[in-house]
Design a protein around this motif. Structure first.
Motif, PDB file in Angstrom:
ATOM      1  N   LEU A   1       2.204  46.389  53.293  1.00 33.45           N
ATOM      2  CA  LEU A   1       1.297  46.707  54.395  1.00 33.45           C
ATOM      3  C   LEU A   1      -0.025  47.264  53.884  1.00 33.45           C
ATOM      4  CD1 LEU A   1       3.581  48.183  57.179  1.00 33.45           C
ATOM      5  CD2 LEU A   1       2.717  45.880  56.918  1.00 33.45           C
ATOM      6  N   ARG A   2       0.005  48.017  52.805  1.00 32.07           N
ATOM      7  CA  ARG A   2      -1.254  48.475  52.214  1.00 32.07           C
ATOM      8  C   ARG A   2      -2.018  47.296  51.624  1.00 32.07           C
ATOM      9  NH1 ARG A   2       0.304  53.295  48.371  1.00 32.07           N
ATOM     10  NH2 ARG A   2       2.070  51.923  48.116  1.00 32.07           N
ATOM     11  N   TRP A   3      -1.293  46.365  51.032  1.00 31.60           N
ATOM     12  CA  TRP A   3      -1.941  45.207  50.423  1.00 31.60           C
ATOM     13  C   TRP A   3      -2.670  44.359  51.458  1.00 31.60           C
ATOM     14  CZ3 TRP A   3       3.078  43.579  47.518  1.00 31.60           C
ATOM     15  CH2 TRP A   3       3.341  44.488  46.505  1.00 31.60           C
ATOM     16  N   ILE A   4      -2.117  44.277  52.664  1.00 30.99           N
ATOM     17  CA  ILE A   4      -2.761  43.433  53.681  1.00 30.99           C
ATOM     18  C   ILE A   4      -3.790  44.196  54.505  1.00 30.99           C
ATOM     19  CG2 ILE A   4      -0.791  41.862  53.825  1.00 30.99           C
ATOM     20  CD1 ILE A   4      -0.098  43.150  56.522  1.00 30.99           C
ATOM     21  N   GLY A   5      -3.963  45.489  54.244  1.00 31.75           N
ATOM     22  CA  GLY A   5      -5.037  46.237  54.888  1.00 31.75           C
ATOM     23  C   GLY A   5      -4.637  47.170  56.006  1.00 31.75           C
ATOM     24  N   CYS A   6      -3.363  47.489  56.148  1.00 36.38           N
ATOM     25  CA  CYS A   6      -2.948  48.457  57.172  1.00 36.38           C
ATOM     26  C   CYS A   6      -3.350  49.857  56.715  1.00 36.38           C
ATOM     27  CB  CYS A   6      -1.445  48.397  57.398  1.00 36.38           C
ATOM     28  SG  CYS A   6      -0.904  46.905  58.218  1.00 36.38           S
ATOM     29  N   VAL A   7      -3.812  50.658  57.657  1.00 37.44           N
ATOM     30  CA  VAL A   7      -4.273  52.003  57.335  1.00 37.44           C
ATOM     31  C   VAL A   7      -3.306  53.035  57.915  1.00 37.44           C
ATOM     32  CG1 VAL A   7      -6.696  51.344  57.164  1.00 37.44           C
ATOM     33  CG2 VAL A   7      -5.787  52.039  59.359  1.00 37.44           C
TER      34      VAL A   7
ATOM     35  N   ASN B   1      -6.023  56.575  66.167  1.00 39.24           N
ATOM     36  CA  ASN B   1      -5.397  57.815  65.698  1.00 39.24           C
ATOM     37  C   ASN B   1      -5.628  57.963  64.196  1.00 39.24           C
ATOM     38  OD1 ASN B   1      -3.864  58.497  68.250  1.00 39.24           O
ATOM     39  ND2 ASN B   1      -3.103  56.444  67.819  1.00 39.24           N
ATOM     40  N   PRO B   2      -6.798  58.461  63.775  1.00 40.76           N
ATOM     41  CA  PRO B   2      -7.096  58.544  62.337  1.00 40.76           C
ATOM     42  C   PRO B   2      -6.126  59.465  61.602  1.00 40.76           C
ATOM     43  CG  PRO B   2      -8.848  59.544  63.654  1.00 40.76           C
ATOM     44  CD  PRO B   2      -7.872  58.949  64.604  1.00 40.76           C
TER      45      PRO B   2
END
Length: 133
Positions: A81-87, A36-37
């Motif tokens: 979550l952004r730091w660990i790569g969640c989009v 789901n982009p």
């Protein structure tokens, strides 16, 4: 000197465990987000920051900004979550299956891509406001 090695071993093992848990949490969320982009939110959308969701047994407490417009529910990861790569993800209402309420009707279980997600009730109720299970 012996104490130094014990403390070093404990720190290394704890670092590996924390990395493993964060990596697994990223995989769980990004499985949903990849299907789901993200799409930009409308000016009329309702947004709340620092919302908690639960994906499987991973509880993302105060880690998402959730926005809802007329057709899509937007999830934007914040901070760690952004730091660990969640989009970010934008999930159309058609892909969300609503389930029962939990925690004194503050959260609602939803199924998205075969994954159970506990979202805040205010966001889920925008999909189908008159359903009460």
């Amino acid at each position: 000197m012996f104490m130094f090695w014990i403390i070093t071993a404990i720190v290394v093992v704890e670092g590996i465990v924390v990395f493993g848990v964060l990596y697994a949490a990223r995989l769980a969320w990004n499985e949903i987000a990849d299907a789901n982009p993200y799409a930009p939110t409308n000016k009329e959308s309702v947004s709340r920051s620092y919302q908690s969701i639960k994906v499987g047994f991973y509880n993302f407490g105060y880690c998402f900004k959730i926005s809802a417009d007329s057709q899509v529910l937007h999830f934007e990861p914040q901070h760690i979550l952004r730091w660990i790569g969640c989009v970010p993800a934008s999930i159309p209402y058609e892909k969300i299956e609503l389930g029962k309420y939990t925690f004194f009707k503050r959260y609602r279980i939803c199924t998205i891509n075969r994954r159970k997600i506990s979202t805040p009730a205010w966001a889920a109720d925008l999909i189908a406001p008159n359903t009460d299970e």
